[in-house]
Motif scaffolding. Structure first.
Motif, PDB file in Angstrom:
ATOM      1  N   LEU A 189      41.274  29.656  40.675  1.00 11.10           N
ATOM      2  CA  LEU A 189      40.182  30.473  40.141  1.00 11.10           C
ATOM      3  C   LEU A 189      39.407  29.691  39.084  1.00 11.10           C
ATOM      4  O   LEU A 189      39.989  28.952  38.295  1.00 11.10           O
ATOM      5  N   GLU A 248      35.947  33.570  36.498  1.00 12.44           N
ATOM      6  CA  GLU A 248      36.614  34.553  37.357  1.00 12.44           C
ATOM      7  C   GLU A 248      38.029  34.828  36.863  1.00 12.44           C
ATOM      8  O   GLU A 248      38.504  35.966  36.906  1.00 12.44           O
ATOM      9  N   ARG A 295      37.865  37.338  34.175  1.00 10.61           N
ATOM     10  CA  ARG A 295      37.592  38.676  34.732  1.00 10.61           C
ATOM     11  C   ARG A 295      38.854  39.265  35.358  1.00 10.61           C
ATOM     12  O   ARG A 295      39.180  40.445  35.153  1.00 10.61           O
TER      13      ARG A 295
END
Length: 240
Positions: free
Chosen positions: A159, A163, A166
């Motif tokens: 990732l 991201e 998040r």
């Protein structure tokens, strides 16, 4: 009728022949060097972990022919089938070179001298060199859940920073919904060993592989897990 070339005419072809011979020798020398480079490159690239080999293939011109991902063990293929992985999930699983090992090898590779609390033990691990180890057990369900867990570590490692932040926020909210006496809290803490960054990583893997909440996770988080699993809830339910 036989024709003879003049003396002057005969000298020029001889000069061309010598020049041609030198060019041929140079070409053969260059070819030999290139072959040696390819051979050496194949050996060096072959020694890299799966993700690194794929990066080389995608970013270094002409290198794709050097990339060799080992064939997965038949047991690993069976696990991928049982997990009902998506195409991306299966590719990631194989890319991480899953290896089914006995207890002694798992203890040596995965423990890192770490003492686990209570009855916890190492059922597998994901190494930073992009390699998945899974304990060979009589309990097929445990092997499946372990494989799913370690696969999610491999996914988390890929990732991007934004991201990941998040996803961490989404996972943190779901952790708060889990009952306080659920053993997954102890598992996350033991696996993280007090490292805050590792705790986020472990929470992502544990929740995705063995937690099912009423109504499921937030849709945004389920969408993330759905990249690799066609039925994550079925996999997680088998851990209970």
């Amino acid at each position: 009728m036989t024709f003879f070339e003049s003396a002057d005419d005969r000298r020029e072809p001889a000069a061309q022949s010598r020049a041609s011979g030198r060019r041929t020798a140079r070409v053969l020398s260059v070819v030999s060097i290139l072959l040696a480079v390819v051979f050496l490159g194949t050996m060096l690239v072959g020694a890299l972990p799966g993700a690194a080999r794929l990066w080389v293939a995608d970013n270094v011109p002409g290198s794709r022919s050097l990339v060799r991902i080992p064939e997965p063990q038949p047991e690993a293929v069976a696990i991928a089938d049982e997990l009902a992985l998506t195409d991306d999930g299966r590719a990631l699983f194989y890319e991480s070179e899953p290896y089914i090992a006995d207890a002694a090898e798992i203890a040596q590779v995965c423990s890192d001298g770490q003492e686990l609390p209570g009855d916890l033990y190492h059922a597998g691990c994901y190494l930073s060199v992009d390699r998945i180890y899974i304990l060979r057990e009589g309990d097929a369900a445990l092997m499946l859940v372990t494989a799913a867990h370690e696969l999610l570590h491999a996914a988390y490692a890929r990732l991007g920073d934004d991201e990941r932040a998040r996803v961490d926020a989404l996972v943190s909210l779901e952790v708060q919904r889990i009952a306080e006496d659920d053993p997954v809290h102890v598992q996350i803490a033991a696996s993280a060993g007090g490292d805050e960054a590792a705790e986020a990583n472990e929470a992502f893997a544990y929740l995705g592989s063995q937690v099912v909440l009423d109504g499921g996770f937030a849709p945004q988080l389920e969408e993330v897990y759905a990249r690799w699993f066609t039925d994550r809830a079925a996999v997680a339910a088998s851990a209970r």
